[in-house]
Design an enzyme around this catalytic site. Structure first.
Site, PDB file in Angstrom:
ATOM      1  N   HIS A   1       1.006  -1.229  -0.126  1.00  0.00           N
ATOM      2  CA  HIS A   1      -0.288  -0.125  -0.098  1.00  0.00           C
ATOM      3  C   HIS A   1       0.890   1.291   0.194  1.00  0.00           C
ATOM      4  O   HIS A   1       1.888   1.093   0.472  1.00  0.00           O
ATOM      5  CB  HIS A   1      -1.090  -0.002   1.254  1.00  0.00           C
ATOM      6  CG  HIS A   1      -0.246   0.065   2.576  1.00  0.00           C
ATOM      7  ND1 HIS A   1       0.738  -1.543   3.246  1.00  0.00           N
ATOM      8  CD2 HIS A   1      -0.105   0.696   3.630  1.00  0.00           C
ATOM      9  CE1 HIS A   1       0.532  -0.964   4.593  1.00  0.00           C
ATOM     10  NE2 HIS A   1       0.620   0.621   4.886  1.00  0.00           N
TER      11      HIS A   1
ATOM     12  N   HIS B   1       1.275   4.822   1.275  1.00  0.00           N
ATOM     13  CA  HIS B   1       0.277   6.475   2.344  1.00  0.00           C
ATOM     14  C   HIS B   1       0.935   7.876   1.171  1.00  0.00           C
ATOM     15  O   HIS B   1       1.957   7.635   0.622  1.00  0.00           O
ATOM     16  CB  HIS B   1       1.206   6.765   3.363  1.00  0.00           C
ATOM     17  CG  HIS B   1       1.557   5.211   4.311  1.00  0.00           C
ATOM     18  ND1 HIS B   1       0.205   5.248   5.544  1.00  0.00           N
ATOM     19  CD2 HIS B   1       1.957   3.730   4.442  1.00  0.00           C
ATOM     20  CE1 HIS B   1       0.408   3.823   5.601  1.00  0.00           C
ATOM     21  NE2 HIS B   1       1.467   3.342   5.760  1.00  0.00           N
TER      22      HIS B   1
END
Length: 112
Positions: free
Chosen positions: A98, A100
């Site tokens: 993922h 940020h």
């Protein structure tokens, strides 16, 4: 994150397309803090496991992050920080790659 993708866990979703999902981080480290994830992990839990077969999804993650960081309604101002924590030593807590996207204030360097 799989349960967020499936809708079993609620999230404040800010972007949803056929490949990528983005939502507000519940443990925000900045006034604007989003997570951008691939819907299909393709066995990619960490960036260090990426291969040429992941080029398209990695590009999609970064382009989506950049587009979201241009949205003042999401709390972004004049810039953002894009971060990928890769492994336990980097602070990766969820084994699902993922990105940020942080902003909404001046960010200092170096981080943590």
């Amino acid at each position: 994150f799989d349960k967020i993708i499936s809708g079993d866990i609620p999230a404040s979703i800010v972007h949803d397309d056929d490949k990528v999902l983005a939502f507000k981080d519940i443990n925000a480290a900045a006034p604007a803090h989003l997570l951008v994830i691939p819907k299909d992990r393709m066995n990619l839990s960490k960036l260090r496991k990426s291969t040429d077969e992941h080029i398209e999804i990695l590009g999609r993650l970064l382009v989506t992050a950049g587009k979201l960081a241009n949205d003042p309604e999401l709390g972004f101002e004049d810039g953002c920080r894009i971060v990928i924590n890769d492994g336990p030593d980097a602070g990766q807590e969820v084994p699902h790659l993922h990105v940020h996207v942080l902003g909404g204030r001046s960010l200092t360097w170096p981080p943590g």
